[in-house]
Design a protein around this motif. Sequence first.
Motif, PDB file in Angstrom:
ATOM      1  N   UNK A  32     -13.895   4.826  -8.865  1.00  0.00           N
ATOM      2  CA  UNK A  32     -13.148   5.048  -7.980  1.00  0.00           C
ATOM      3  C   UNK A  32     -12.481   6.188  -7.917  1.00  0.00           C
ATOM      4  N   UNK A  33     -12.207   7.328  -7.054  1.00  0.00           N
ATOM      5  CA  UNK A  33     -11.459   8.224  -7.002  1.00  0.00           C
ATOM      6  C   UNK A  33     -10.036   7.929  -6.815  1.00  0.00           C
ATOM      7  N   UNK A  34      -9.133   8.569  -7.457  1.00  0.00           N
ATOM      8  CA  UNK A  34      -7.851   8.258  -7.133  1.00  0.00           C
ATOM      9  C   UNK A  34      -7.373   9.150  -5.830  1.00  0.00           C
ATOM     10  N   UNK A  35      -6.434   8.405  -5.128  1.00  0.00           N
ATOM     11  CA  UNK A  35      -6.023   8.923  -3.812  1.00  0.00           C
ATOM     12  C   UNK A  35      -4.981  10.274  -4.348  1.00  0.00           C
ATOM     13  N   UNK A  36      -4.618  11.230  -3.408  1.00  0.00           N
ATOM     14  CA  UNK A  36      -3.904  12.370  -3.879  1.00  0.00           C
ATOM     15  C   UNK A  36      -2.772  12.240  -2.893  1.00  0.00           C
ATOM     16  N   UNK A  37      -1.501  12.515  -3.331  1.00  0.00           N
ATOM     17  CA  UNK A  37      -0.140  12.824  -2.732  1.00  0.00           C
ATOM     18  C   UNK A  37       0.323  13.984  -2.923  1.00  0.00           C
ATOM     19  N   UNK A  38       0.437  14.807  -1.900  1.00  0.00           N
ATOM     20  CA  UNK A  38       1.034  16.060  -2.328  1.00  0.00           C
ATOM     21  C   UNK A  38       2.452  16.058  -1.726  1.00  0.00           C
ATOM     22  N   UNK A  39       3.606  16.619  -2.690  1.00  0.00           N
ATOM     23  CA  UNK A  39       4.861  16.712  -2.110  1.00  0.00           C
ATOM     24  C   UNK A  39       5.263  18.165  -2.314  1.00  0.00           C
ATOM     25  N   UNK A  40       6.079  18.661  -1.208  1.00  0.00           N
ATOM     26  CA  UNK A  40       6.721  19.971  -1.212  1.00  0.00           C
ATOM     27  C   UNK A  40       8.171  19.796  -1.005  1.00  0.00           C
ATOM     28  N   UNK A  41       8.698  20.548  -2.362  1.00  0.00           N
ATOM     29  CA  UNK A  41      10.273  20.955  -2.297  1.00  0.00           C
ATOM     30  C   UNK A  41      10.406  22.047  -3.146  1.00  0.00           C
ATOM     31  N   UNK A  42      11.353  22.712  -2.665  1.00  0.00           N
ATOM     32  CA  UNK A  42      11.866  23.740  -3.161  1.00  0.00           C
ATOM     33  C   UNK A  42      12.766  23.456  -4.634  1.00  0.00           C
ATOM     34  N   UNK A  43      13.190  22.244  -4.398  1.00  0.00           N
ATOM     35  CA  UNK A  43      14.050  21.615  -5.488  1.00  0.00           C
ATOM     36  C   UNK A  43      13.282  20.736  -6.594  1.00  0.00           C
ATOM     37  N   UNK A  44      12.833  21.126  -7.531  1.00  0.00           N
ATOM     38  CA  UNK A  44      12.165  20.401  -8.573  1.00  0.00           C
ATOM     39  C   UNK A  44      12.469  18.903  -8.841  1.00  0.00           C
TER      40      UNK A  44
ATOM     41  N   UNK B 140      -3.151   4.192  -8.669  1.00  0.00           N
ATOM     42  CA  UNK B 140      -4.392   4.447  -7.898  1.00  0.00           C
ATOM     43  C   UNK B 140      -3.898   5.989  -7.202  1.00  0.00           C
ATOM     44  N   UNK B 141      -2.970   6.699  -7.525  1.00  0.00           N
ATOM     45  CA  UNK B 141      -2.666   7.684  -6.834  1.00  0.00           C
ATOM     46  C   UNK B 141      -2.303   8.913  -7.847  1.00  0.00           C
ATOM     47  N   UNK B 142      -2.767  10.030  -7.511  1.00  0.00           N
ATOM     48  CA  UNK B 142      -2.422  11.197  -8.384  1.00  0.00           C
ATOM     49  C   UNK B 142      -1.396  12.212  -7.319  1.00  0.00           C
ATOM     50  N   UNK B 143      -0.069  12.326  -7.808  1.00  0.00           N
ATOM     51  CA  UNK B 143       0.897  13.072  -7.518  1.00  0.00           C
ATOM     52  C   UNK B 143       0.915  14.526  -7.763  1.00  0.00           C
ATOM     53  N   UNK B 144       0.902  15.533  -6.777  1.00  0.00           N
ATOM     54  CA  UNK B 144       1.274  16.760  -7.020  1.00  0.00           C
ATOM     55  C   UNK B 144       2.308  17.538  -6.256  1.00  0.00           C
TER      56      UNK B 144
ATOM     57  N   UNK C 210       9.900   3.944   1.616  1.00  0.00           N
ATOM     58  CA  UNK C 210       9.173   5.204   1.384  1.00  0.00           C
ATOM     59  C   UNK C 210       7.818   4.610   0.470  1.00  0.00           C
ATOM     60  N   UNK C 211       8.270   4.006  -0.687  1.00  0.00           N
ATOM     61  CA  UNK C 211       7.211   3.456  -1.515  1.00  0.00           C
ATOM     62  C   UNK C 211       6.409   2.550  -0.574  1.00  0.00           C
ATOM     63  N   UNK C 212       6.865   1.670   0.122  1.00  0.00           N
ATOM     64  CA  UNK C 212       5.770   0.824   0.930  1.00  0.00           C
ATOM     65  C   UNK C 212       5.052   1.622   1.873  1.00  0.00           C
ATOM     66  N   UNK C 213       5.532   2.543   2.567  1.00  0.00           N
ATOM     67  CA  UNK C 213       4.745   3.390   3.640  1.00  0.00           C
ATOM     68  C   UNK C 213       3.737   4.163   2.789  1.00  0.00           C
ATOM     69  N   UNK C 214       3.993   4.777   1.744  1.00  0.00           N
ATOM     70  CA  UNK C 214       3.089   5.316   0.962  1.00  0.00           C
ATOM     71  C   UNK C 214       1.940   4.656   0.534  1.00  0.00           C
ATOM     72  N   UNK C 215       2.264   3.552  -0.113  1.00  0.00           N
ATOM     73  CA  UNK C 215       1.289   2.632  -0.716  1.00  0.00           C
ATOM     74  C   UNK C 215       0.236   2.243   0.412  1.00  0.00           C
ATOM     75  N   UNK C 216       0.937   1.841   1.549  1.00  0.00           N
ATOM     76  CA  UNK C 216       0.351   1.238   2.628  1.00  0.00           C
ATOM     77  C   UNK C 216      -0.757   2.346   3.252  1.00  0.00           C
ATOM     78  N   UNK C 217      -0.270   3.661   3.217  1.00  0.00           N
ATOM     79  CA  UNK C 217      -1.161   4.947   3.580  1.00  0.00           C
ATOM     80  C   UNK C 217      -2.196   5.144   2.660  1.00  0.00           C
ATOM     81  N   UNK C 218      -2.139   4.954   1.356  1.00  0.00           N
ATOM     82  CA  UNK C 218      -3.195   5.041   0.448  1.00  0.00           C
ATOM     83  C   UNK C 218      -4.194   3.970   0.538  1.00  0.00           C
TER      84      UNK C 218
END
Length: 126
Positions: A1-13, A27-31, A112-120
């Motif tokens: 099974x392919x891992x889901x991808x979550x992309x996060x943008x912030x100028x602050x690392x 189950x998710x790869x975060x970029x 935030x974790x719950x909403x993200x997991x639910x979306x994935x």
Amino acid sequence: MNRSKIVIYSRCTAAATLVAEIVGCDSARVICCSSQELLATTCEQHQPELVIILAIKPFIDGSELIKQIRRGDKRRPPIYVVAWQQSEQIVLSLLECGVDQYMTFPICMSRLRGKSYSQIDTTQRV
């Protein structure tokens, strides 16, 4: 099974890394992206299941960031914005331009974790 991808943008690392730890799972790869250009390119190449943006400034400058993120992706990935701004006008404006969810700092990590997991989870079942 392919891992889901979550992309996060912030100028602050540090902020991006913190949110990546909150939403990351097996189950998710975060970029993480630190520029709007990298965000748009990453979304086009990886077609993520979720995009989290930790700022409102990219929406204020008229860059049409939502269109850039969703360009070429017929699935229309949800976009969550997490920022300090609590003005009703700003929130309404973000929702009108295509943001799916707006949350303010300080963020409730479990929410935030719950909403993200639910979306994935929803995406993986489709």
